[in-house]
Design an enzyme around this catalytic site. Structure first.
Site, PDB file in Angstrom:
ATOM      1  N   HIS A  24     -71.897-111.992  68.186  1.00  7.61           N
ATOM      2  CA  HIS A  24     -70.603-111.459  67.770  1.00  7.61           C
ATOM      3  C   HIS A  24     -70.414-109.997  68.178  1.00  7.61           C
ATOM      4  CE1 HIS A  24     -73.192-110.460  64.337  1.00  7.61           C
ATOM      5  NE2 HIS A  24     -73.338-111.748  64.093  1.00  7.61           N
ATOM      6  N   HIS A  80     -81.238-117.792  54.306  1.00 11.28           N
ATOM      7  CA  HIS A  80     -80.000-117.159  54.806  1.00 11.28           C
ATOM      8  C   HIS A  80     -79.151-118.243  55.459  1.00 11.28           C
ATOM      9  CE1 HIS A  80     -77.343-114.312  56.654  1.00 11.28           C
ATOM     10  NE2 HIS A  80     -77.984-114.124  57.771  1.00 11.28           N
ATOM     11  N   GLU A  82     -76.490-117.842  57.622  1.00  9.84           N
ATOM     12  CA  GLU A  82     -75.774-117.599  58.885  1.00  9.84           C
ATOM     13  C   GLU A  82     -76.154-118.700  59.886  1.00  9.84           C
ATOM     14  OE1 GLU A  82     -75.889-113.528  60.278  1.00  9.84           O
ATOM     15  OE2 GLU A  82     -74.190-113.906  61.613  1.00  9.84           O
ATOM     16  N   ASP A  84     -77.046-119.033  62.859  1.00  8.92           N
ATOM     17  CA  ASP A  84     -78.208-118.981  63.764  1.00  8.92           C
ATOM     18  C   ASP A  84     -79.472-119.471  63.063  1.00  8.92           C
ATOM     19  OD1 ASP A  84     -77.772-116.591  62.317  1.00  8.92           O
ATOM     20  OD2 ASP A  84     -79.057-115.421  63.634  1.00  8.92           O
ATOM     21  N   HIS A 147     -78.663-109.140  55.487  1.00  8.80           N
ATOM     22  CA  HIS A 147     -77.415-108.395  55.610  1.00  8.80           C
ATOM     23  C   HIS A 147     -76.196-109.213  55.128  1.00  8.80           C
ATOM     24  CE1 HIS A 147     -75.976-110.445  59.456  1.00  8.80           C
ATOM     25  NE2 HIS A 147     -77.069-111.077  59.134  1.00  8.80           N
ATOM     26  N   ASP A 166     -83.736-112.243  58.543  1.00  4.12           N
ATOM     27  CA  ASP A 166     -83.331-111.278  59.579  1.00  4.12           C
ATOM     28  C   ASP A 166     -84.129-109.963  59.504  1.00  4.12           C
ATOM     29  OD1 ASP A 166     -81.327-112.629  61.049  1.00  4.12           O
ATOM     30  OD2 ASP A 166     -79.861-112.255  59.488  1.00  4.12           O
ATOM     31  N   TYR A 194     -81.918-103.782  66.971  1.00  6.46           N
ATOM     32  CA  TYR A 194     -81.475-104.786  65.990  1.00  6.46           C
ATOM     33  C   TYR A 194     -80.986-104.093  64.721  1.00  6.46           C
ATOM     34  CZ  TYR A 194     -81.423-109.095  63.292  1.00  6.46           C
ATOM     35  OH  TYR A 194     -81.014-110.156  62.535  1.00  6.46           O
ATOM     36  N   HIS A 227     -86.253-113.755  63.705  1.00  5.91           N
ATOM     37  CA  HIS A 227     -85.987-113.441  65.119  1.00  5.91           C
ATOM     38  C   HIS A 227     -87.176-112.661  65.662  1.00  5.91           C
ATOM     39  CE1 HIS A 227     -81.716-114.524  64.991  1.00  5.91           C
ATOM     40  NE2 HIS A 227     -81.540-113.745  63.950  1.00  5.91           N
TER      41      HIS A 227
HETATM   42 FE1  FEO Z   1     -77.858-112.988  59.817  1.00  6.61          FE
HETATM   43 FE2  FEO Z   1     -80.001-113.931  62.288  1.00  6.61          FE
HETATM   44  O1  FEO Z   1     -78.566-114.122  61.108  1.00  6.61           O
END
Ligand code: FEO
Length: 401
Positions: A24, A80, A82, A84, A147, A166, A194, A227
């Site tokens: 994004h 989380h 999100e 991903d 986040h 994250d 990041y 990640h």
């Molecule tokens: Fe907040 Fe890697 O997603």
């Protein structure tokens, strides 16, 4: 990539996305990313997080390589929501039919809003909740706004391992799984990048979380983000946490970032004169034209800078669009402890510096007087810009003293 046993009975079963280039609007420095998730095999088998939906096939393949015939996943832990990390969740629920899906209180709301499920076996686990897998325990620690509101950490005391989603992550597609297998300076740069582009506005939450980890006296010798690379060994875990403390404290360095766009090079000449003034006083300077730099790369440089100098000519009673993009992006990420200043040329109306100053004020910066010029800067104006650079350098020195 095949699954990787990261501790006895605990497996990385994630996916490497070599080709991802943007989250994004956050450009990934051509490095790609990974969607890490983890399978814990005990008397009960738990899957911590999933992967982006397009990697659902990879996740299934990796899980199939770890499970023996007759074994099944009993629990999901969703740190989380999100996409991903939870993009494969609906597919995973349908395939594995877990007995329980553990999620934070805010995670339940996010899960409902994302998946509109009716009959999933969801169990809310506020901070302090513990569940047993048999020989192992999982403890949950909410990390609201790190986040997203739903963010949560999962800690296993028997293995001294924390799954951080994250937090502590880096966008870096690698065949290696551990931080001690890769170049440390690149790792640090990508962690900082990041942080600057995702975590920065939530720095107070990071400091609070680090305090909670200390208060709870969590013994940690493995940090598993969702990640990038995994930190193993107490020393590397401490390194990662100290980096996050440093990032979150936002103590500036003797560094200035000059970010500008230019129409016919007048603003550019002014920006370069400011850079000379700063460098003359020993400040480390980055000069970044928005025509040639992505806003997230600029933001990565701004993270630890003491000063941000912005430049744009007046354009249609405003500023150039690439600068408007940059300033919108920067304001959202709320960098702290910065000095700001502006330069710009104009043809007839001349609002540029006033508009740029307002953006800097809106970002909470201490704004020093800027310089503007009609059409083309002459020697005298460039001298003013040079002196502006020296004045900013003096302010930086005072700030760092
Ligand atoms: Fe907040 Fe890697 O997603």
């Amino acid at each position: 990539m095949k699954p990787c046993e990261i501790k006895d009975g605990i497996y990385w079963t994630g996916a490497v996305d070599w080709n991802r280039r943007s989250f994004h609007g956050y450009s990934l420095s051509h490095k790609g990313t990974t969607y890490n998730n983890y399978l814990i095999k005990d008397e009960k088998i738990a899957l911590v997080d999933t992967v982006a939906e397009e990697f659902w096939g990879t996740l299934q393949c990796n899980v199939a390589q770890v499970l023996k015939p007759g074994e099944k996943i009993d629990y999901f832990v969703i740190n989380h929501l999100e996409p991903d990390h939870a993009g494969s969740l609906a597919l995973a629920v349908a395939k594995y039919q877990p007995e329980k899906i553990y999620v934070s209180p805010m995670g339940q709301k996010a899960m409902d809003a994302h998946f509109h499920y009716k009959d999933w076996p969801v169990e809310v686990v506020p901070t302090g909740t513990e569940i047993s897998l048999g020989k192992r325990t999982l403890k949950f620690i909410e990390a609201r706004m790190l986040h997203w509101p739903d963010s949560m950490l999962t800690y296993c005391p028997e293995d001294k391992i924390v799954f951080t989603n994250d937090a502590f992550g880096q966008n870096w597609a690698t065949s290696e799984r551990f931080a001690d297998q890769v170049d440390r300076s690149t790792l640090e740069r990508l962690m900082g990048e990041y942080y600057a582009n995702i975590v920065l506005p939530y720095s107070p939450v990071v400091l609070k979380l680090l305090g909670t980890i200390e208060e709870l006296k969590l013994d940690i010798d493995m940090v598993c983000p969702d990640h990038g690379l995994i930190f193993r060994g107490a020393e590397d875990c401490k390194w990662a946490m100290e980096k996050y403390r440093e990032f979150a404290e936002q103590k500036p360095k003797n560094k200035a970032v000059i970010v500008y766009d230019t129409m016919w090079h007048s603003t550019e000449k002014m920006a370069l004169a400011v850079a000379s003034g700063l460098a003359e006083e020993g400040v480390s300077v980055r000069v970044m034209c928005m025509k040639n730099n992505h806003h997230s790369d600029v933001m990565s440089e701004i993270r630890d800078a003491a000063a941000v100098i912005v430049g744009s000519p007046t354009h249609n009673n405003g500023i150039l669009p690439l600068m408007a993009d940059m300033l919108t992006y920067m304001k959202g990420l709320r960098p702290q402890n910065k000095i700001g200043s502006a330069v710009g040329s104009f043809g007839w109306s001349g609002e540029c510096v006033k508009i740029l100053n307002q953006w800097l004020e809106d970002c909470g910066m201490e704004v020093l007087e800027g310089v503007k010029v009609k059409h083309v800067p002459d020697h005298e104006i460039l001298g003013k810009c040079f002196d502006q650079g020296k004045a900013i350098a003096a302010a930086i020195k005072a700030k760092l003293a």
